[in-house]
Scaffold this motif. Structure first.
Motif, mmCIF file in Angstrom:
data_model
loop_
_atom_site.group_PDB
_atom_site.id
_atom_site.type_symbol
_atom_site.label_atom_id
_atom_site.label_comp_id
_atom_site.label_asym_id
_atom_site.label_seq_id
_atom_site.Cartn_x
_atom_site.Cartn_y
_atom_site.Cartn_z
ATOM 1 N N ARG A 8 5.027 24.361 -49.983
ATOM 2 C CA ARG A 8 5.181 22.905 -50.078
ATOM 3 C C ARG A 8 4.003 22.372 -50.888
ATOM 4 N NH1 ARG A 8 5.971 23.897 -44.137
ATOM 5 N NH2 ARG A 8 8.234 23.918 -43.780
ATOM 6 N N PHE A 9 4.314 21.761 -52.014
ATOM 7 C CA PHE A 9 3.273 21.324 -52.949
ATOM 8 C C PHE A 9 3.273 19.806 -53.079
ATOM 9 C CE2 PHE A 9 4.972 25.353 -55.155
ATOM 10 C CZ PHE A 9 4.239 26.186 -54.324
ATOM 11 N N PHE A 10 2.073 19.243 -53.227
ATOM 12 C CA PHE A 10 1.911 17.802 -53.406
ATOM 13 C C PHE A 10 1.105 17.556 -54.680
ATOM 14 C CE2 PHE A 10 2.777 18.413 -48.952
ATOM 15 C CZ PHE A 10 3.569 17.329 -48.602
ATOM 16 N N LYS A 133 -0.182 22.668 -50.314
ATOM 17 C CA LYS A 133 -1.069 22.869 -51.456
ATOM 18 C C LYS A 133 -1.057 21.585 -52.293
ATOM 19 C CE LYS A 133 -1.020 27.901 -52.028
ATOM 20 N NZ LYS A 133 -0.789 29.030 -52.972
ATOM 21 N N PHE A 134 -2.227 21.225 -52.820
ATOM 22 C CA PHE A 134 -2.364 19.985 -53.568
ATOM 23 C C PHE A 134 -2.778 20.270 -55.007
ATOM 24 C CE2 PHE A 134 -2.969 18.939 -49.154
ATOM 25 C CZ PHE A 134 -2.305 17.732 -48.999
ATOM 26 N N ILE A 135 -2.074 19.633 -55.918
ATOM 27 C CA ILE A 135 -2.429 19.689 -57.339
ATOM 28 C C ILE A 135 -2.918 18.303 -57.730
ATOM 29 C CG2 ILE A 135 -1.607 20.206 -59.666
ATOM 30 C CD1 ILE A 135 0.926 21.409 -57.904
ATOM 31 N N HIS A 136 -4.173 18.215 -58.140
ATOM 32 C CA HIS A 136 -4.747 16.963 -58.611
ATOM 33 C C HIS A 136 -4.732 16.983 -60.136
ATOM 34 C CE1 HIS A 136 -7.039 16.101 -54.717
ATOM 35 N NE2 HIS A 136 -6.626 17.352 -54.556
ATOM 36 N N ILE A 137 -4.348 15.862 -60.744
ATOM 37 C CA ILE A 137 -4.495 15.742 -62.182
ATOM 38 C C ILE A 137 -5.439 14.578 -62.456
ATOM 39 C CG2 ILE A 137 -2.392 14.358 -62.437
ATOM 40 C CD1 ILE A 137 -2.044 15.807 -65.215
ATOM 41 N N VAL A 138 -6.431 14.812 -63.319
ATOM 42 C CA VAL A 138 -7.407 13.780 -63.653
ATOM 43 C C VAL A 138 -7.392 13.561 -65.162
ATOM 44 C CG1 VAL A 138 -8.856 14.284 -61.660
ATOM 45 C CG2 VAL A 138 -9.322 15.433 -63.818
ATOM 46 N N ARG A 139 -7.633 12.319 -65.553
ATOM 47 C CA ARG A 139 -7.554 11.914 -66.955
ATOM 48 C C ARG A 139 -8.747 11.051 -67.317
ATOM 49 N NH1 ARG A 139 -2.530 8.293 -69.440
ATOM 50 N NH2 ARG A 139 -3.075 8.486 -71.664
ATOM 51 N N ASN A 187 -6.934 25.235 -51.009
ATOM 52 C CA ASN A 187 -5.559 24.782 -51.187
ATOM 53 C C ASN A 187 -5.463 23.572 -52.121
ATOM 54 O OD1 ASN A 187 -6.817 23.150 -49.169
ATOM 55 N ND2 ASN A 187 -4.828 22.467 -48.424
ATOM 56 N N HIS A 188 -6.509 23.364 -52.923
ATOM 57 C CA HIS A 188 -6.512 22.270 -53.898
ATOM 58 C C HIS A 188 -6.830 22.823 -55.289
ATOM 59 C CE1 HIS A 188 -6.548 18.626 -51.189
ATOM 60 N NE2 HIS A 188 -6.752 19.610 -50.327
ATOM 61 N N LEU A 189 -6.111 22.323 -56.279
ATOM 62 C CA LEU A 189 -6.340 22.688 -57.676
ATOM 63 C C LEU A 189 -6.483 21.402 -58.494
ATOM 64 C CD1 LEU A 189 -6.247 24.936 -59.979
ATOM 65 C CD2 LEU A 189 -3.849 24.268 -60.227
ATOM 66 N N VAL A 190 -7.473 21.366 -59.372
ATOM 67 C CA VAL A 190 -7.675 20.206 -60.241
ATOM 68 C C VAL A 190 -7.292 20.583 -61.667
ATOM 69 C CG1 VAL A 190 -9.322 18.519 -61.122
ATOM 70 C CG2 VAL A 190 -9.539 19.359 -58.769
ATOM 71 N N ILE A 191 -6.412 19.789 -62.255
ATOM 72 C CA ILE A 191 -5.963 19.978 -63.634
ATOM 73 C C ILE A 191 -6.467 18.813 -64.479
ATOM 74 C CG2 ILE A 191 -3.948 20.052 -65.166
ATOM 75 C CD1 ILE A 191 -4.172 22.560 -63.530
ATOM 76 N N GLN A 205 -0.438 28.804 -66.700
ATOM 77 C CA GLN A 205 -0.775 30.109 -66.132
ATOM 78 C C GLN A 205 -1.718 29.951 -64.946
ATOM 79 O OE1 GLN A 205 0.459 33.328 -67.037
ATOM 80 N NE2 GLN A 205 -0.460 33.577 -65.002
ATOM 81 N N GLN A 206 -2.717 29.104 -65.117
ATOM 82 C CA GLN A 206 -3.657 28.808 -64.035
ATOM 83 C C GLN A 206 -2.920 28.172 -62.851
ATOM 84 O OE1 GLN A 206 -6.182 25.483 -64.871
ATOM 85 N NE2 GLN A 206 -7.834 26.193 -63.544
ATOM 86 N N LEU A 207 -2.035 27.256 -63.145
ATOM 87 C CA LEU A 207 -1.290 26.554 -62.104
ATOM 88 C C LEU A 207 -0.399 27.510 -61.322
ATOM 89 C CD1 LEU A 207 -0.392 23.842 -60.831
ATOM 90 C CD2 LEU A 207 1.299 23.675 -62.652
ATOM 91 N N CYS A 208 0.331 28.364 -62.034
ATOM 92 C CA CYS A 208 1.233 29.303 -61.361
ATOM 93 C C CYS A 208 0.470 30.288 -60.478
ATOM 94 C CB CYS A 208 2.088 30.042 -62.390
ATOM 95 S SG CYS A 208 3.347 29.003 -63.164
ATOM 96 N N SER A 209 -0.687 30.715 -60.937
ATOM 97 C CA SER A 209 -1.514 31.610 -60.114
ATOM 98 C C SER A 209 -1.899 30.933 -58.808
ATOM 99 C CB SER A 209 -2.770 32.020 -60.884
ATOM 100 O OG SER A 209 -2.421 32.785 -62.024
ATOM 101 N N PHE A 210 -2.243 29.659 -58.903
ATOM 102 C CA PHE A 210 -2.610 28.883 -57.714
ATOM 103 C C PHE A 210 -1.414 28.714 -56.776
ATOM 104 C CE2 PHE A 210 -2.581 24.546 -55.854
ATOM 105 C CZ PHE A 210 -3.612 24.697 -54.944
#
Length: 295
Positions: A8-10, A133-139, A187-191, A205-210
């Motif tokens: 479950r991803f957010f 799992k959380f995916i953060h995107i920063v701009r 359980n957090h990834l920053v993109i 690739q980095q995202l899928c590994s996470f």
């Protein structure tokens, strides 16, 4: 044995940071499904202390729950909510079970929920949802401020009336601060949005590994095909996600604001102690307290 949900991803971040683009890329994966923004936790986990102290759902919670499933054409899940439903965990359990069921019915092992404002509900989600799992995107801050300003000018009925420059800058700074306090959790990834545009293959690739899935060429090839199920008809501004991925255009900031406004925004953003260029891509710092939105 019946299949089970594997993940479950957010996807979260400050609004106008590229969440819709990243959502389209992730959902083009053959094993991942997603939905239009639910804003579920934003609305169910109330800002008022008395509600959160006793885990009480707001009075309009059932209407919020039902409206989302009607909106995504899954009205059968309205009956999954217990009668009566008073407490937040009751709503969350029904919500998560429904998303699990929809994903499995679609033949998917994972689902992604994308609501940028759920950045401010991470603590609640981590307490109430199993193994999220959380995916953060920063701009870049100047681009976010310019885009937020533009949205409130063009779509005030949806985005709210235009605000002060301070409020736009504060929104970006506060949201980046929340990401920085979660970035070291496993359980957090920053993109970085700019990295995604510059080299989408490396970022995916980095995202899928996470996420624990195999990288698929379809994630770039088929992303436009999946956006129709992610964007509501009224969300006109999201249609740009269907355009070709290209390097960011920094001109908007200089087109929208005059020199004095540009200087003010740049100085305000520079006052942050956050070094985005050195922001790690994966993350274990104590979680920040959920806080109400500024914008």
């Amino acid at each position: 044995m019946a299949p089970k949900i594997k993940g479950r991803f957010f996807l979260v971040g400050c609004p106008r940071s590229g969440t819709t683009l990243l959502q389209s890329l992730i959902v083009a994966h053959s094993q991942i499904t997603s939905f239009p923004e639910s804003k579920f936790f934003q609305k169910i986990v109330a800002d008022r202390y008395i509600y959160r102290r006793f885990n009480l759902a707001p009075i309009k919670a059932r209407r919020i729950f039902n409206r989302f499933f009607e909106d995504i054409e899954q009205p059968q899940f309205k009956s999954s909510l217990p009668q009566p439903a008073i407490f937040i965990p009751q709503y969350v359990e029904s919500f998560i079970k429904a998303l699990d069921s929809i994903a499995l019915e679609r033949g998917k092992s994972y689902w992604l929920e994308k609501t940028p404002e759920h950045l401010r509900r991470i603590n609640a989600i981590e307490k109430l949802v199993e193994a999220p799992k959380f995916i953060h995107i920063v701009r870049n801050g100047t681009d976010v401020v310019a885009s937020l300003y533009e949205m409130t000018q063009k779509y005030p009925a949806i985005w709210g009336e235009p605000r002060t420059l301070d409020q736009y800058v504060t929104r970006w700074r506060n949201d980046i601060a929340i990401t920085s306090q979660h970035q070291h959790k496993p359980n957090h990834l920053v993109i970085r949005y700019e990295n995604l545009l510059a080299d989408p293959n490396a970022t995916l690739q980095q995202l899928c590994s996470f996420l624990g899935v195999d990288r698929e060429p379809s994630m770039l090839q088929n992303r436009v095909k999946v956006t129709g199920n992610l964007i509501r008809q009224r969300e006109h501004w999201k249609q740009l996600v269907n355009e070709q991925i290209r390097q960011p255009n920094f001109a908007k900031f200089y087109q929208i604001f005059d020199e004095s406004q540009q200087e003010y925004i740049l100085n305000s953003i520079a006052q942050t102690n956050l070094d985005l260029d050195n922001l790690p891509s994966s993350s274990v710092v104590n979680a920040v307290t959920d806080c109400p939105c500024v914008l």
